[in-house]
Design an enzyme around this catalytic site. Sequence first.
Site, PDB file in Angstrom:
ATOM      1  N   ASP A 161       0.836  -1.204   0.000  1.00 49.53           N
ATOM      2  CA  ASP A 161       0.000   0.000   0.000  1.00 49.53           C
ATOM      3  C   ASP A 161       0.868   1.250   0.000  1.00 49.53           C
ATOM      4  OD1 ASP A 161      -2.199  -1.660   0.195  1.00 49.53           O
ATOM      5  OD2 ASP A 161      -2.362  -1.453   2.379  1.00 49.53           O
ATOM      6  N   ASP A 190      -0.438  -3.389  -4.454  1.00 46.65           N
ATOM      7  CA  ASP A 190      -1.757  -3.551  -3.844  1.00 46.65           C
ATOM      8  C   ASP A 190      -2.508  -2.227  -3.969  1.00 46.65           C
ATOM      9  OD1 ASP A 190      -3.918  -4.685  -2.609  1.00 46.65           O
ATOM     10  OD2 ASP A 190      -2.997  -4.924  -0.668  1.00 46.65           O
ATOM     11  N   ASP A 194      -5.480   2.440   1.491  1.00 46.04           N
ATOM     12  CA  ASP A 194      -6.275   1.398   2.136  1.00 46.04           C
ATOM     13  C   ASP A 194      -6.518   1.723   3.609  1.00 46.04           C
ATOM     14  OD1 ASP A 194      -6.317   0.044  -0.223  1.00 46.04           O
ATOM     15  OD2 ASP A 194      -5.398  -1.801   0.536  1.00 46.04           O
ATOM     16  N   ARG A 243     -11.905   0.076  -7.301  1.00 50.86           N
ATOM     17  CA  ARG A 243     -11.755   0.515  -5.914  1.00 50.86           C
ATOM     18  C   ARG A 243     -11.437   2.005  -5.807  1.00 50.86           C
ATOM     19  NH1 ARG A 243      -8.664  -4.419  -2.648  1.00 50.86           N
ATOM     20  NH2 ARG A 243      -9.973  -6.105  -3.468  1.00 50.86           N
TER      21      ARG A 243
END
Length: 517
Positions: A161, A190, A194, A243
Site C-alpha cells: 500500500d 496492492d 487502504d 476501488r
Amino acid sequence: MKRPTAIRLCAAATTTALAAVTGVVLLMPQASAAATGATGYATMNGGTTGGAGGQTVRATTGTEINAALCNRASSSTPITIEVEGTVNHGNTSSVSGSSCDTADDEIDLKKISNVTIVGVGGGAVFDQLGIHVRESSNIIIQNVTVRNVKKSGTPTSNGGDAIGMESDVHNVWVDHATLEASGGEDDGYDGLFDLKDNVQYVTLSYSILRDSGRGGLIGHSDSDLSSSFITFHHNLYQDIDSRTPLLRGGTTHSYDNYYVGLTKSGINSRMGGHARVDNNYFKDSRDVLGTFYTDELGYWQVSGNIYDNVTWTAPGSENHPAGPDPQSNTTVTIPYPYALDAASCVPDIVGRTAGAGKGLKVSDGNCSVPTSQPTTPTPTATPTTTGPTAPPTQPSGTNLSIGAGADGSSKGGGTSYGNAIDSDMSTYWSPNGSTGSLSVKWPSPVTVSAIRIREASGTEGRIGSWRVVDHDTGAVLASGTGAGAITFAATSLRKITFEITGSNGTPEVAEYETYAG
C-alpha cells in the site's frame, strides 16, 4: 506531438539542536505547515491539526524521519517533520525510543499522535516505500509523492500500500499527495489508499491516485465493517482498474473528484455501505458506481455528477451497477460545511490543484483557484546536504540520449517519451497534467554528470521546480527551478529521471539531453 513554426507556511525559525547521530535539524515551535486547515470528516471528532504548535524538524531520509519521532518527549508531543528529497529502502532504518515504534523499510506511524509530515522545497518522494499508520490519531500527511510500493517482488514495503491505515486510527488528513504504482496485483502492487479495522474521520483531498489496479478500500474483508466517515474531494483517479474506493459498510462522502480511465469499476459500495456522491466528473470509464463482485448490496445518494463516455454492464449476480441512469437509493446526511464546485469545471480545477508540487492550491468552491493563498512550504532550514543548482554554461560533448530509451510517469495526448530524445525541437513530451517525470535509460551503466532540458518553442518558463534522480538508487542528484543546463557529481547509472514537481501550466520538453561531462 509536432508543434507549428512560495509563500512560506512556517515562519523563519532558529536552529536549536542537531540530532547527534542522524543530523536532523530541529527548529523552534511554530504552526503546522498545513495552514489552510483540514476539511471533510477530518474536521469532526475533535478535529485534525497534526503537529501544530510543536517543534519543526527537517529530514531528508527515512531514518531522519524515524529519529524525529523517537526524539520527542512523548508519543503525543506535537511535531512537524519537513521532508525534502527521496526516501527509499537505502536510507530508511528503524530508530529506537520511548516515543516511537518504527521499522526498517517503511515509515511506520504507530501508536503516536499529533504529527505532520509535509514535503517542502523540491518535494518529498517516498520511492518504493510506503507510509503505514496504525493505532494512531491526529496525523497530517501533505505534499508528498509515494510511488511503486510493492507487496511482492523486490523490494517490498507496507504490504504493497502506498498509504495504509489500520487498527484504531482516527483523525487523519492526507492532502496534496501523489500516490502511484506501475501496475496491478500481478505486478506486485496492492492499494494506493487502504483503510481497515476501525479507521475513522479521515479526509483525502487534492490528491492524485493513478496507474494502479486498486485505488483503495475501506474494510479489508466482508466482516470488517468498522471503518467509516471518510471524505474524498478534489482528487484525480486516473488509469485505475477498480476501488475508488471499495466501501464495506460505513459512510463516505465523495465530491468534486475527477475519475478518468476506470477500467473495471469505480465507487463500489457494498455490505450496507452508504456513499454520498456529489458533483463528480466521470470520464472514459466503466461501472463507476454500484455494488460489484457481491450480492451484499450497498447504497448511494447521487447529485450533480457528470457521466462522460461512461459504459455500464448489465445487472446480474454479483453485479449491480447504478447506471446507466444513476439514482439515489438512500439519504446520507453530511455533518460538516463544504462548498461544491460545479461538476463541469472539476477536470480543470483538479488539474490545477491536485497532487504534490502544486503549491497547496485549492478551489474557492466557485470553480476558480484564488491566486492569493498558501503555496508549497519553503524549507525552514538549510538541509544537511543540498544538490547543485543549474549553471549558466551549457554542457559539451556527445548527447548520450541519442539512441537511448525513454519512459516516464505519464504522457499528454499526442505526445511521446521518444519525442524528447530525437534531436527534433519541433516534437515534445508533456505530462498528463502540470507535473510528471521523464527518464532516459540505457541497457548498461553510463556515466552522466550533466543534463540539459530544452522546452518547446513558445512554452519557455513553464517548468518550475524539479529534481534529477538516479533511478537506480533513488538518490537526488540535483534540484532547482527552471529548465536549462544542470550539472552534478559524475554518476554511473542505467536510468536518470527528470521530475517536474511544479510548473506554470503544462510543461513541454522538446529535448532531454544527457552528457558525461
